[in-house]
Design a protein around this motif. Structure first.
Motif, PDB file in Angstrom:
ATOM      1  N   ILE A   1       0.819  -1.220   0.000  1.00 45.55           N
ATOM      2  CA  ILE A   1       0.000   0.000   0.000  1.00 45.55           C
ATOM      3  C   ILE A   1       0.854   1.273   0.000  1.00 45.55           C
ATOM      4  CG2 ILE A   1      -2.033  -1.092   1.035  1.00 45.55           C
ATOM      5  CD1 ILE A   1      -1.143   0.167   3.742  1.00 45.55           C
ATOM      6  N   ALA A   2       2.098   1.160  -0.404  1.00 41.90           N
ATOM      7  CA  ALA A   2       3.022   2.300  -0.514  1.00 41.90           C
ATOM      8  C   ALA A   2       3.293   2.989   0.810  1.00 41.90           C
ATOM      9  CB  ALA A   2       2.512   3.310  -1.548  1.00 41.90           C
ATOM     10  N   ALA A   3       3.219   2.241   1.906  1.00 43.92           N
ATOM     11  CA  ALA A   3       3.428   2.837   3.225  1.00 43.92           C
ATOM     12  C   ALA A   3       4.798   2.541   3.823  1.00 43.92           C
ATOM     13  CB  ALA A   3       2.345   2.357   4.188  1.00 43.92           C
ATOM     14  N   CYS A   4       5.553   1.600   3.236  1.00 39.71           N
ATOM     15  CA  CYS A   4       6.812   1.202   3.875  1.00 39.71           C
ATOM     16  C   CYS A   4       8.058   1.552   3.075  1.00 39.71           C
ATOM     17  CB  CYS A   4       6.800  -0.290   4.185  1.00 39.71           C
ATOM     18  SG  CYS A   4       6.982  -1.357   2.732  1.00 39.71           S
ATOM     19  N   GLY A   5       7.954   1.668   1.762  1.00 43.87           N
ATOM     20  CA  GLY A   5       9.085   2.040   0.931  1.00 43.87           C
ATOM     21  C   GLY A   5       9.988   0.906   0.486  1.00 43.87           C
ATOM     22  N   ALA A   6       9.715  -0.321   0.884  1.00 47.08           N
ATOM     23  CA  ALA A   6      10.582  -1.438   0.511  1.00 47.08           C
ATOM     24  C   ALA A   6      10.629  -1.656  -1.000  1.00 47.08           C
ATOM     25  CB  ALA A   6      10.142  -2.722   1.208  1.00 47.08           C
ATOM     26  N   CYS A   7       9.594  -1.251  -1.699  1.00 45.95           N
ATOM     27  CA  CYS A   7       9.502  -1.485  -3.145  1.00 45.95           C
ATOM     28  C   CYS A   7       9.934  -0.280  -3.974  1.00 45.95           C
ATOM     29  CB  CYS A   7       8.077  -1.886  -3.511  1.00 45.95           C
ATOM     30  SG  CYS A   7       6.875  -0.536  -3.309  1.00 45.95           S
ATOM     31  N   THR A   8      10.647   0.663  -3.377  1.00 44.10           N
ATOM     32  CA  THR A   8      11.022   1.894  -4.069  1.00 44.10           C
ATOM     33  C   THR A   8      11.968   1.628  -5.240  1.00 44.10           C
ATOM     34  OG1 THR A   8      10.758   3.145  -2.029  1.00 44.10           O
ATOM     35  CG2 THR A   8      12.022   4.197  -3.783  1.00 44.10           C
ATOM     36  N   VAL A   9      11.601   2.171  -6.391  1.00 39.96           N
ATOM     37  CA  VAL A   9      12.432   2.181  -7.591  1.00 39.96           C
ATOM     38  C   VAL A   9      12.378   3.592  -8.157  1.00 39.96           C
ATOM     39  CG1 VAL A   9      11.983  -0.269  -8.091  1.00 39.96           C
ATOM     40  CG2 VAL A   9      10.561   1.487  -9.168  1.00 39.96           C
ATOM     41  N   HIS A  10      13.120   3.837  -9.219  1.00 43.53           N
ATOM     42  CA  HIS A  10      13.048   5.126  -9.906  1.00 43.53           C
ATOM     43  C   HIS A  10      12.377   4.944 -11.254  1.00 43.53           C
ATOM     44  CE1 HIS A  10      16.907   6.684  -7.720  1.00 43.53           C
ATOM     45  NE2 HIS A  10      15.911   6.446  -6.892  1.00 43.53           N
ATOM     46  N   ILE A  11      11.521   5.881 -11.604  1.00 44.56           N
ATOM     47  CA  ILE A  11      11.020   5.993 -12.970  1.00 44.56           C
ATOM     48  C   ILE A  11      11.439   7.379 -13.439  1.00 44.56           C
ATOM     49  CG2 ILE A  11       9.038   5.997 -14.528  1.00 44.56           C
ATOM     50  CD1 ILE A  11       7.589   4.162 -12.569  1.00 44.56           C
ATOM     51  N   ASP A  12      12.248   7.398 -14.488  1.00 46.54           N
ATOM     52  CA  ASP A  12      12.849   8.649 -14.982  1.00 46.54           C
ATOM     53  C   ASP A  12      13.497   9.445 -13.846  1.00 46.54           C
ATOM     54  OD1 ASP A  12      12.411   8.228 -17.650  1.00 46.54           O
ATOM     55  OD2 ASP A  12      10.626   9.483 -17.772  1.00 46.54           O
ATOM     56  N   GLY A  13      14.176   8.746 -12.937  1.00 44.15           N
ATOM     57  CA  GLY A  13      14.914   9.392 -11.865  1.00 44.15           C
ATOM     58  C   GLY A  13      14.109   9.752 -10.637  1.00 44.15           C
ATOM     59  N   GLU A  14      12.818   9.567 -10.673  1.00 39.79           N
ATOM     60  CA  GLU A  14      11.935   9.908  -9.542  1.00 39.79           C
ATOM     61  C   GLU A  14      11.619   8.646  -8.747  1.00 39.79           C
ATOM     62  OE1 GLU A  14       7.289  11.268  -8.898  1.00 39.79           O
ATOM     63  OE2 GLU A  14       8.232  11.578 -10.846  1.00 39.79           O
ATOM     64  N   SER A  15      11.765   8.716  -7.434  1.00 39.57           N
ATOM     65  CA  SER A  15      11.451   7.538  -6.627  1.00 39.57           C
ATOM     66  C   SER A  15       9.940   7.345  -6.560  1.00 39.57           C
ATOM     67  CB  SER A  15      12.048   7.638  -5.223  1.00 39.57           C
ATOM     68  OG  SER A  15      11.517   8.726  -4.522  1.00 39.57           O
ATOM     69  N   VAL A  16       9.538   6.093  -6.750  1.00 37.77           N
ATOM     70  CA  VAL A  16       8.128   5.713  -6.705  1.00 37.77           C
ATOM     71  C   VAL A  16       8.012   4.378  -5.981  1.00 37.77           C
ATOM     72  CG1 VAL A  16       7.514   6.908  -8.862  1.00 37.77           C
ATOM     73  CG2 VAL A  16       8.183   4.511  -8.940  1.00 37.77           C
ATOM     74  N   ARG A  17       6.844   4.122  -5.461  1.00 39.87           N
ATOM     75  CA  ARG A  17       6.557   2.832  -4.838  1.00 39.87           C
ATOM     76  C   ARG A  17       6.004   1.908  -5.921  1.00 39.87           C
ATOM     77  NH1 ARG A  17       9.226   5.722  -1.836  1.00 39.87           N
ATOM     78  NH2 ARG A  17       8.617   6.203   0.304  1.00 39.87           N
ATOM     79  N   SER A  18       6.794   0.932  -6.292  1.00 41.25           N
ATOM     80  CA  SER A  18       6.444   0.076  -7.429  1.00 41.25           C
ATOM     81  C   SER A  18       5.217  -0.789  -7.182  1.00 41.25           C
ATOM     82  CB  SER A  18       7.638  -0.793  -7.834  1.00 41.25           C
ATOM     83  OG  SER A  18       8.020  -1.678  -6.795  1.00 41.25           O
ATOM     84  N   CYS A  19       4.818  -0.945  -5.930  1.00 44.95           N
ATOM     85  CA  CYS A  19       3.607  -1.728  -5.646  1.00 44.95           C
ATOM     86  C   CYS A  19       2.344  -0.980  -6.080  1.00 44.95           C
ATOM     87  CB  CYS A  19       3.518  -2.088  -4.165  1.00 44.95           C
ATOM     88  SG  CYS A  19       3.194  -0.692  -3.046  1.00 44.95           S
ATOM     89  N   GLN A  20       2.470   0.333  -6.305  1.00 46.74           N
ATOM     90  CA  GLN A  20       1.306   1.152  -6.640  1.00 46.74           C
ATOM     91  C   GLN A  20       1.314   1.677  -8.075  1.00 46.74           C
ATOM     92  OE1 GLN A  20      -1.429   1.781  -4.369  1.00 46.74           O
ATOM     93  NE2 GLN A  20      -0.345  -0.037  -3.662  1.00 46.74           N
ATOM     94  N   VAL A  21       2.291   1.292  -8.880  1.00 48.39           N
ATOM     95  CA  VAL A  21       2.360   1.728 -10.277  1.00 48.39           C
ATOM     96  C   VAL A  21       2.015   0.539 -11.166  1.00 48.39           C
ATOM     97  CG1 VAL A  21       3.828   2.663 -12.106  1.00 48.39           C
ATOM     98  CG2 VAL A  21       4.143   3.429  -9.743  1.00 48.39           C
ATOM     99  N   ALA A  22       0.901   0.659 -11.885  1.00 50.63           N
ATOM    100  CA  ALA A  22       0.487  -0.405 -12.799  1.00 50.63           C
ATOM    101  C   ALA A  22       1.400  -0.426 -14.021  1.00 50.63           C
ATOM    102  CB  ALA A  22      -0.956  -0.190 -13.238  1.00 50.63           C
ATOM    103  N   LEU A  23       1.568  -1.584 -14.605  1.00 52.97           N
ATOM    104  CA  LEU A  23       2.389  -1.749 -15.799  1.00 52.97           C
ATOM    105  C   LEU A  23       2.032  -0.714 -16.858  1.00 52.97           C
ATOM    106  CD1 LEU A  23       4.412  -3.283 -17.572  1.00 52.97           C
ATOM    107  CD2 LEU A  23       2.587  -4.930 -18.075  1.00 52.97           C
ATOM    108  N   ALA A  24       0.763  -0.506 -17.098  1.00 55.02           N
ATOM    109  CA  ALA A  24       0.322   0.434 -18.133  1.00 55.02           C
ATOM    110  C   ALA A  24       0.644   1.883 -17.789  1.00 55.02           C
ATOM    111  CB  ALA A  24      -1.177   0.286 -18.374  1.00 55.02           C
ATOM    112  N   ASP A  25       0.912   2.164 -16.529  1.00 50.11           N
ATOM    113  CA  ASP A  25       1.162   3.537 -16.095  1.00 50.11           C
ATOM    114  C   ASP A  25       2.643   3.898 -15.991  1.00 50.11           C
ATOM    115  OD1 ASP A  25      -1.568   3.952 -15.926  1.00 50.11           O
ATOM    116  OD2 ASP A  25      -1.654   3.398 -13.803  1.00 50.11           O
ATOM    117  N   VAL A  26       3.529   2.980 -16.304  1.00 51.51           N
ATOM    118  CA  VAL A  26       4.961   3.280 -16.245  1.00 51.51           C
ATOM    119  C   VAL A  26       5.270   4.279 -17.351  1.00 51.51           C
ATOM    120  CG1 VAL A  26       7.306   2.341 -16.442  1.00 51.51           C
ATOM    121  CG2 VAL A  26       5.527   1.033 -15.257  1.00 51.51           C
ATOM    122  N   TRP A  27       5.795   5.434 -16.978  1.00 53.72           N
ATOM    123  CA  TRP A  27       5.944   6.545 -17.922  1.00 53.72           C
ATOM    124  C   TRP A  27       7.356   6.755 -18.451  1.00 53.72           C
ATOM    125  CZ3 TRP A  27       4.825   7.029 -12.763  1.00 53.72           C
ATOM    126  CH2 TRP A  27       5.816   7.604 -11.958  1.00 53.72           C
TER     127      TRP A  27
END
Length: 154
Positions: A41-67
């Motif tokens: 639920i994007a509350a812990c940060g364990a799944c943090t990755v970067h998309i275009d250099g911005e940190s995001v919680r990958s558990c909350q980004v759908a495949l279709a929404d990767v920009w």
């Protein structure tokens, strides 16, 4: 129809439903298990990755929404050298159980990209969404300061 993603500099054709979270694309479809599932639920940060250099919680980004291009902990350094943050993490013996550390490092890398010489307050503010069950927060802060100094010299 497959979705094409660039992850750690390599293009991948992903044939999964559009709604699958990026976390599961990385871990299950591509075997990049450095990105951890913590809460979903994007509350812990364990799944943090970067998309275009911005940190995001990958558990909350759908495949279709990767920009843009995705960078995981596996892509942070180079094949022959650790990133300054990874070196600082080792030097300061940050990890205890280690579970949250990839997310911590990815969040810290975003911070240092935005604020090359962060204060303690900057670090606390940027890192507040990344939880460490072992409580290594003082060592995390020290490692970030060390990495910042190293990157400024480079």
């Amino acid at each position: 129809m497959a979705t094409t993603l660039t992850i750690n500099g390599t293009q991948h054709a992903i044939d999964l439903p559009d709604g699958v979270p990026l976390l599961w694309v990385l871990r299950d479809a591509l075997g990049l298990t450095g990105t951890k599932f913590g809460c979903g639920i994007a509350a812990c940060g364990a799944c943090t990755v970067h998309i275009d250099g911005e940190s995001v919680r990958s558990c909350q980004v759908a495949l279709a929404d990767v920009w843009g291009e995705v960078t995981t902990i596996e892509g942070l350094g180079t094949p022959t050298a650790l990133h300054a943050l990874q070196e600082a993490w080792v030097s300061h013996q940050v990890a205890q159980c280690g579970y949250c550390q990839s997310g911590q490092i990815m969040q810290a890398a975003d911070l240092l990209a935005r604020i090359p010489a962060p204060t303690d307050a900057d670090i606390d503010d940027a890192m507040q969404g990344n939880l460490c069950r072992c409580g290594t927060y003082p060592r995390i802060r020290a490692a970030i300061h060390t990495a910042a100094a190293t990157l400024q010299k480079a």
